[in-house]
Scaffold this active site. Structure first.
Site, mmCIF file in Angstrom:
data_model
loop_
_atom_site.group_PDB
_atom_site.id
_atom_site.type_symbol
_atom_site.label_atom_id
_atom_site.label_comp_id
_atom_site.label_asym_id
_atom_site.label_seq_id
_atom_site.Cartn_x
_atom_site.Cartn_y
_atom_site.Cartn_z
ATOM 1 N N PRO A 18 16.759 -32.292 -57.202
ATOM 2 C CG PRO A 18 16.299 -30.027 -57.323
ATOM 3 C CD PRO A 18 16.610 -31.212 -58.180
ATOM 4 C CG ASN A 19 15.257 -30.579 -51.828
ATOM 5 O OD1 ASN A 19 16.153 -30.510 -51.003
ATOM 6 N ND2 ASN A 19 14.832 -29.526 -52.509
ATOM 7 N NE ARG B 156 9.955 -32.297 -43.905
ATOM 8 C CZ ARG B 156 9.946 -31.321 -44.819
ATOM 9 N NH1 ARG B 156 10.980 -31.133 -45.604
ATOM 10 N NH2 ARG B 156 8.918 -30.518 -44.940
ATOM 11 C CE1 TYR C 284 6.779 -34.487 -53.550
ATOM 12 C CE2 TYR C 284 7.412 -33.781 -51.353
ATOM 13 C CZ TYR C 284 7.123 -33.484 -52.667
ATOM 14 O OH TYR C 284 7.192 -32.181 -53.099
ATOM 15 C CG ASN D 111 10.903 -36.266 -59.833
ATOM 16 O OD1 ASN D 111 10.836 -35.052 -60.030
ATOM 17 N ND2 ASN D 111 10.221 -36.866 -58.882
ATOM 18 C CB ALA E 75 12.044 -27.363 -57.324
ATOM 19 C CD GLU F 291 9.017 -32.942 -66.418
ATOM 20 O OE1 GLU F 291 9.526 -32.537 -67.501
ATOM 21 O OE2 GLU F 291 8.482 -32.183 -65.594
ATOM 22 C CG HIS G 253 6.747 -33.996 -61.571
ATOM 23 N ND1 HIS G 253 7.774 -33.308 -60.970
ATOM 24 C CD2 HIS G 253 6.765 -33.645 -62.883
ATOM 25 C CE1 HIS G 253 8.389 -32.560 -61.881
ATOM 26 N NE2 HIS G 253 7.792 -32.751 -63.051
ATOM 27 C CB SER H 294 3.158 -34.635 -55.605
ATOM 28 O OG SER H 294 3.914 -33.639 -56.269
ATOM 29 N NE ARG I 224 2.710 -30.338 -53.900
ATOM 30 C CZ ARG I 224 3.995 -30.643 -53.682
ATOM 31 N NH1 ARG I 224 4.612 -31.495 -54.490
ATOM 32 N NH2 ARG I 224 4.644 -30.106 -52.676
#
Ligand code: CA2
Length: 158
Positions: free
Chosen positions: A18-19, A26, A31, A81, A84, A105, A107, A109, A114
């Site tokens: 997602p996303n 942005r 990212y 990836n 969330a 897997e 990611h 970032s 975080r």
């Protein structure tokens, strides 16, 4: 067409959650500036160099991601990836666990730098490897890592 004398080409699924379709629009500090299409191009092109076919998919829906993972039963490896969903999707974890296809897997970032809720991955324990914080380059590392896992399995199976 492949026959018994011609082994089928290695195929890896590059799956984004997602996303991640918003990459490059942005939040470049977190990212980077590359779009998902740029990343897919980069991974496909590394695949072509290494003689591997890379199929790309992205979904914002948990069930669709689960179905993509099921589809990867017919493939050799997965670069995932989960976005969330890594932090809470037991359904996605169970799907990765259920298929006998190695999954690395990734990611973009450094999730450990975080918020605390990003420090947990429920999918990582059933993955064959985990890469975080390397930016979009992490996807190339993940492709190389999953190929090495595939090779190890082939060697072990003889
Ligand atoms: O670092 C990663 O790759 C993440 O999987 C990205 C997810 C986040 O929920 C994970 O904790 C870590 C979020 C992807 C959102 O991507 C966007 C990109 C540009 C603009 C807005 C969101």
């Amino acid at each position: 067409m492949a026959d018994s004398a011609t082994p089928a080409a290695t195929t890896v699924l590059l799956l984004n959650g997602p996303n991640l379709n918003l990459l490059g629009t942005r939040d470049p500090g977190q990212y980077g500036t590359e779009t998902l299409a740029d990343i897919e191009r980069r991974v496909r092109s590394l695949g072509a160099e290494l003689g591997v076919a890379v199929e790309c998919a992205q979904s914002n829906h948990e069930g669709e991601l689960v179905e993509h993972v099921h589809r990867a039963r017919e493939m050799d490896g997965i670069v995932l990836n989960p976005g969330a969903f890594a932090h809470y999707s037991i359904a996605l974890r169970d799907a990765i666990d259920a298929v006998d296809t190695p999954c690395v897997e990734v990611h973009i970032s450094n999730v450990y730098a975080r918020e605390p809720f990003r420090h947990t991955s429920v999918t990582a324990p059933v993955a064959a490897g985990y890469i975080a914080g390397c930016g979009p380059f992490g996807y190339e590392l993940a492709l190389r890592a999953v190929l090495s896992r595939i090779e190890e399995r082939r060697t072990a199976r003889g």
